[in-house]
Every structure is written in C-alpha cells, then in structure tokens.
Motif scaffolding. Structure first.
Motif, PDB file in Angstrom:
ATOM      1  N   LEU A   1      34.941 100.269  40.315  1.00 21.38           N
ATOM      2  CA  LEU A   1      36.102 100.664  39.767  1.00 21.38           C
ATOM      3  C   LEU A   1      37.355 100.299  40.286  1.00 21.38           C
ATOM      4  CD1 LEU A   1      34.730 104.195  38.569  1.00 21.38           C
ATOM      5  CD2 LEU A   1      34.839 101.991  37.295  1.00 21.38           C
ATOM      6  N   GLU A   2      37.580 100.469  41.724  1.00 20.11           N
ATOM      7  CA  GLU A   2      38.508 100.059  42.669  1.00 20.11           C
ATOM      8  C   GLU A   2      39.114  98.640  42.443  1.00 20.11           C
ATOM      9  OE1 GLU A   2      40.337 100.619  47.071  1.00 20.11           O
ATOM     10  OE2 GLU A   2      38.325 100.759  46.643  1.00 20.11           O
ATOM     11  N   ALA A   3      37.966  97.921  42.213  1.00 19.74           N
ATOM     12  CA  ALA A   3      38.135  96.452  42.064  1.00 19.74           C
ATOM     13  C   ALA A   3      38.903  96.311  40.833  1.00 19.74           C
ATOM     14  CB  ALA A   3      36.790  95.760  42.167  1.00 19.74           C
ATOM     15  N   HIS A   4      38.436  96.894  39.905  1.00 17.99           N
ATOM     16  CA  HIS A   4      39.064  96.902  38.455  1.00 17.99           C
ATOM     17  C   HIS A   4      40.330  97.337  38.279  1.00 17.99           C
ATOM     18  CE1 HIS A   4      36.491  94.249  35.652  1.00 17.99           C
ATOM     19  NE2 HIS A   4      35.567  94.650  36.680  1.00 17.99           N
ATOM     20  N   TYR A   5      40.665  98.560  39.096  1.00 19.65           N
ATOM     21  CA  TYR A   5      41.743  99.120  39.017  1.00 19.65           C
ATOM     22  C   TYR A   5      43.018  98.082  39.605  1.00 19.65           C
ATOM     23  CZ  TYR A   5      45.617 102.213  40.259  1.00 19.65           C
ATOM     24  OH  TYR A   5      47.065 102.920  40.289  1.00 19.65           O
ATOM     25  N   ASP A   6      42.644  97.338  40.721  1.00 22.55           N
ATOM     26  CA  ASP A   6      43.384  96.210  41.235  1.00 22.55           C
ATOM     27  C   ASP A   6      43.527  95.105  40.437  1.00 22.55           C
ATOM     28  OD1 ASP A   6      43.509  97.829  43.687  1.00 22.55           O
ATOM     29  OD2 ASP A   6      42.138  96.634  44.648  1.00 22.55           O
ATOM     30  N   ALA A   7      42.523  94.686  39.685  1.00 25.66           N
ATOM     31  CA  ALA A   7      42.462  93.463  38.612  1.00 25.66           C
ATOM     32  C   ALA A   7      43.621  93.980  37.476  1.00 25.66           C
ATOM     33  CB  ALA A   7      41.295  93.434  38.171  1.00 25.66           C
ATOM     34  N   GLU A   8      43.510  95.289  37.294  1.00 27.61           N
ATOM     35  CA  GLU A   8      44.341  95.555  36.069  1.00 27.61           C
ATOM     36  C   GLU A   8      45.967  95.450  36.359  1.00 27.61           C
ATOM     37  OE1 GLU A   8      45.388  99.710  33.911  1.00 27.61           O
ATOM     38  OE2 GLU A   8      43.604  99.409  34.157  1.00 27.61           O
ATOM     39  N   ALA A   9      46.169  95.612  37.660  1.00 28.61           N
ATOM     40  CA  ALA A   9      47.565  95.268  38.183  1.00 28.61           C
ATOM     41  C   ALA A   9      48.027  94.005  38.075  1.00 28.61           C
ATOM     42  CB  ALA A   9      47.942  95.798  39.482  1.00 28.61           C
ATOM     43  N   THR A  10      46.924  93.042  38.257  1.00 32.04           N
ATOM     44  CA  THR A  10      47.261  91.631  38.403  1.00 32.04           C
ATOM     45  C   THR A  10      47.287  91.154  36.824  1.00 32.04           C
ATOM     46  OG1 THR A  10      45.755  91.292  40.257  1.00 32.04           O
ATOM     47  CG2 THR A  10      46.149  89.525  39.025  1.00 32.04           C
ATOM     48  N   PHE A  11      46.475  91.646  36.117  1.00 27.07           N
ATOM     49  CA  PHE A  11      46.495  91.091  34.897  1.00 27.07           C
ATOM     50  C   PHE A  11      47.980  91.585  34.220  1.00 27.07           C
ATOM     51  CE2 PHE A  11      41.565  91.553  34.151  1.00 27.07           C
ATOM     52  CZ  PHE A  11      41.531  90.369  34.415  1.00 27.07           C
ATOM     53  N   ALA A  12      48.321  92.921  34.341  1.00 31.30           N
ATOM     54  CA  ALA A  12      49.723  93.172  33.858  1.00 31.30           C
ATOM     55  C   ALA A  12      50.835  92.286  34.650  1.00 31.30           C
ATOM     56  CB  ALA A  12      50.159  94.766  34.399  1.00 31.30           C
ATOM     57  N   ALA A  13      50.687  91.980  35.722  1.00 31.07           N
ATOM     58  CA  ALA A  13      51.570  90.957  36.266  1.00 31.07           C
ATOM     59  C   ALA A  13      51.714  89.719  35.372  1.00 31.07           C
ATOM     60  CB  ALA A  13      51.641  90.748  37.741  1.00 31.07           C
ATOM     61  N   MET A  14      50.596  89.170  35.091  1.00 31.85           N
ATOM     62  CA  MET A  14      50.342  87.775  34.370  1.00 31.85           C
ATOM     63  C   MET A  14      50.880  87.935  32.846  1.00 31.85           C
ATOM     64  SD  MET A  14      47.030  85.933  35.789  1.00 31.85           S
ATOM     65  CE  MET A  14      45.942  87.252  35.609  1.00 31.85           C
ATOM     66  N   ILE A  15      50.627  89.183  32.228  1.00 30.25           N
ATOM     67  CA  ILE A  15      50.923  89.367  30.862  1.00 30.25           C
ATOM     68  C   ILE A  15      52.688  89.501  31.208  1.00 30.25           C
ATOM     69  CG2 ILE A  15      51.189  91.140  28.870  1.00 30.25           C
ATOM     70  CD1 ILE A  15      48.187  91.716  29.675  1.00 30.25           C
ATOM     71  N   ALA A  16      53.312  90.212  31.805  1.00 34.35           N
ATOM     72  CA  ALA A  16      54.654  90.412  32.157  1.00 34.35           C
ATOM     73  C   ALA A  16      55.232  89.052  32.213  1.00 34.35           C
ATOM     74  CB  ALA A  16      54.900  91.137  33.350  1.00 34.35           C
ATOM     75  N   ASP A  17      54.575  88.069  33.165  1.00 36.32           N
ATOM     76  CA  ASP A  17      55.287  86.736  33.185  1.00 36.32           C
ATOM     77  C   ASP A  17      55.273  85.758  32.197  1.00 36.32           C
ATOM     78  OD1 ASP A  17      56.280  84.489  35.323  1.00 36.32           O
ATOM     79  OD2 ASP A  17      53.974  83.675  35.050  1.00 36.32           O
ATOM     80  N   ARG A  18      54.164  85.973  31.443  1.00 33.79           N
ATOM     81  CA  ARG A  18      53.707  85.162  30.132  1.00 33.79           C
ATOM     82  C   ARG A  18      54.856  85.463  29.007  1.00 33.79           C
ATOM     83  NH1 ARG A  18      48.553  82.443  29.632  1.00 33.79           N
ATOM     84  NH2 ARG A  18      48.516  82.882  27.394  1.00 33.79           N
ATOM     85  N   THR A  19      54.959  86.737  28.949  1.00 34.82           N
ATOM     86  CA  THR A  19      55.847  87.482  27.894  1.00 34.82           C
ATOM     87  C   THR A  19      57.416  87.740  28.017  1.00 34.82           C
ATOM     88  OG1 THR A  19      55.215  89.710  28.473  1.00 34.82           O
ATOM     89  CG2 THR A  19      53.883  88.216  26.830  1.00 34.82           C
ATOM     90  N   GLY A  20      57.600  87.784  29.564  1.00 33.25           N
ATOM     91  CA  GLY A  20      59.095  87.893  29.846  1.00 33.25           C
ATOM     92  C   GLY A  20      59.525  89.425  29.758  1.00 33.25           C
ATOM     93  N   ARG A  21      58.350  90.641  29.677  1.00 38.35           N
ATOM     94  CA  ARG A  21      58.694  91.782  29.667  1.00 38.35           C
ATOM     95  C   ARG A  21      58.446  92.427  31.173  1.00 38.35           C
ATOM     96  NH1 ARG A  21      54.454  93.523  25.276  1.00 38.35           N
ATOM     97  NH2 ARG A  21      53.273  91.887  26.233  1.00 38.35           N
ATOM     98  N   PRO A  22      59.146  93.529  31.355  1.00 36.64           N
ATOM     99  CA  PRO A  22      59.001  94.196  32.625  1.00 36.64           C
ATOM    100  C   PRO A  22      57.337  94.560  32.870  1.00 36.64           C
ATOM    101  CG  PRO A  22      60.608  95.177  31.203  1.00 36.64           C
ATOM    102  CD  PRO A  22      60.056  94.155  30.365  1.00 36.64           C
ATOM    103  N   VAL A  23      57.116  94.068  34.376  1.00 35.67           N
ATOM    104  CA  VAL A  23      55.561  94.753  34.464  1.00 35.67           C
ATOM    105  C   VAL A  23      55.143  96.213  34.411  1.00 35.67           C
ATOM    106  CG1 VAL A  23      55.810  95.272  36.867  1.00 35.67           C
ATOM    107  CG2 VAL A  23      53.741  94.319  36.107  1.00 35.67           C
ATOM    108  N   GLY A  24      56.149  96.978  34.205  1.00 42.75           N
ATOM    109  CA  GLY A  24      55.922  98.246  34.124  1.00 42.75           C
ATOM    110  C   GLY A  24      56.175  98.764  32.685  1.00 42.75           C
ATOM    111  N   ASP A  25      56.485  97.727  31.629  1.00 43.97           N
ATOM    112  CA  ASP A  25      56.579  98.200  30.396  1.00 43.97           C
ATOM    113  C   ASP A  25      55.069  98.716  29.604  1.00 43.97           C
ATOM    114  OD1 ASP A  25      58.104  97.655  27.600  1.00 43.97           O
ATOM    115  OD2 ASP A  25      56.241  96.777  27.327  1.00 43.97           O
ATOM    116  N   LEU A  26      55.287  99.904  28.979  1.00 48.50           N
ATOM    117  CA  LEU A  26      54.253 100.306  28.637  1.00 48.50           C
ATOM    118  C   LEU A  26      53.263  99.431  27.684  1.00 48.50           C
ATOM    119  CD1 LEU A  26      52.377 103.202  27.944  1.00 48.50           C
ATOM    120  CD2 LEU A  26      53.840 103.502  25.936  1.00 48.50           C
ATOM    121  N   ALA A  27      53.775  98.748  26.801  1.00 51.82           N
ATOM    122  CA  ALA A  27      52.932  97.587  26.053  1.00 51.82           C
ATOM    123  C   ALA A  27      52.368  96.639  27.079  1.00 51.82           C
ATOM    124  CB  ALA A  27      53.741  97.035  25.061  1.00 51.82           C
ATOM    125  N   VAL A  28      52.804  96.173  28.106  1.00 50.96           N
ATOM    126  CA  VAL A  28      52.132  95.550  29.090  1.00 50.96           C
ATOM    127  C   VAL A  28      51.108  95.924  29.631  1.00 50.96           C
ATOM    128  CG1 VAL A  28      52.804  93.974  31.213  1.00 50.96           C
ATOM    129  CG2 VAL A  28      54.377  94.040  29.397  1.00 50.96           C
TER     130      VAL A  28
END
Length: 206
Positions: free
Chosen positions: A132-159
C-alpha cells in the motif's frame, strides 16, 4: 526499459545497476522464504544469507525484513512511470497512455514471484503495508504526470482524484491477476490491467 541516468548510453551507471540487481535478488529470496516458512519465522539474517549478502548490507538497503520485498512491488510502477514520461501527449488521457504499454509475459519467473508475493500480502499485514505504501507513492507520481499533461496544479482536487482512481484501478487489477494467476485459465496480467484501465478511460470520457 533502461533509465536515463547513464549519460550518452541512456543506461544507469554500473554501480547503480548493480545496486538495483542486488535489491531485486534480496526481494526474490525474501519472497521465497516468506512463502516457505511464513513471515514471522523468517529473520533478516535468513534473507541476507540466502541472498549472499551480509546482514549489515541488507539493512543498508531496507528498513525492515518486510520491506525487502519492495523492489518486486515497485519495479513495474517504475518502468511504467519511465514509459509515460516519454509520452509526449500522444494520448488523450493517462489511462489511455498506459493502455499502450507492453507488459511482460506472465510466464516469466519474476512475474510468478510477484504473484506469489501479492497472495502473501493478503494475509501478512507487514507485507500489505509495504504494498500500500508503494501505491501511495505511485499516486503522487501519477498526480504529477497528470498535472504536467493538463497544465493544472498538482494539488488540484480533480488531478488528485484522477490520480487516485487510476492508481486504485492499477492496484486492484494486479491483485485480481495475482488471485487468478494460479487458475489454469486465468487471464494474463496485461489483459487484466487493460480491462481495468478501459473502465477508467470510459468513465473519464463520459
């Protein structure tokens, strides 16, 4: 898929690659011992001895005997992340981009070991916590990639929600594959992951 840290060759330095290989060897031996004896009956000394390293070296790599399995749990996520970072927005969504990734054949020894490990995670709280810790870390990585692709802040709720949904779908798919992989006609890892991600992609496009 090779990393980028190795300069002109695009490969990690030899010492870094050897360290990664050692960590993986320890992980595979740890799973073998945990499956044979149970986590409680296995010591760090047992794992180190089976891996051909000193206990002191093992503690340099890992914080606990349960964490010894982490390289097996994260290697697929790390390779996936590397692949996605090379994606230049060719796909409409991150789930769609992941659908284009090729997965190893289920017959490879390492994937069989991963399947055994995930079955152990169901009944061993210490191993489940590492998963579960491995996936917790992965979630932050996915959020960073989504933010980069969409131009939205990484802390955005939708991201964060999109990253969480994607991450959970990946985790459940791999767990489902592990549970069914011992069945004679169980679906492959690639098939299971793609099925889960198509569900996510379908929701995103509504």
């Amino acid at each position: 898929m090779a990393g980028r840290a190795g300069g002109a060759t695009g490969r990690p330095p030899l010492t870094e690659r050897r360290r990664a290989e050692t960590r993986m060897e320890i992980a595979e031996e740890a799973v073998r011992l945990f499956a044979a004896k149970g986590v409680a009956a296995v010591t760090a000394d047992d794992i180190a001895s089976a891996s051909g390293v000193s206990t002191r070296t093992l503690w340099r790599y890992f914080r606990s005997k349960e964490e010894c399995v982490r390289p097996l749990l994260t290697t697929g996520l790390e390779l996936l992340t590397e692949h996605l970072r090379e994606d230049r927005g060719e796909h409409a969504s991150l789930a769609e981009a992941i659908l284009g990734v090729r997965y190893d054949d289920d017959a490879t020894p390492r994937l069989r070991t991963l399947g055994d490990l995930l079955l152990l995670c169901r009944d061993e709280p210490g191993l489940r916590a590492v998963w579960l810790e491995a996936h917790y870390d992965a979630e932050a990585t996915f959020a960073a990639m989504i933010a980069d692709r969409t131009g939205r802040p990484v802390g955005d709720l939708a991201v964060r929600v999109e990253a969480g949904v994607l991450n959970t779908a990946m985790r459940i798919a791999v767990e489902d594959w592990a549970l069914r992989s011992h069945a004679a006609a169980g679906p492959s890892l690639a098939e299971t992951v793609r099925r889960a991600l198509r569900m996510v992609d379908a929701v995103e496009k509504r």
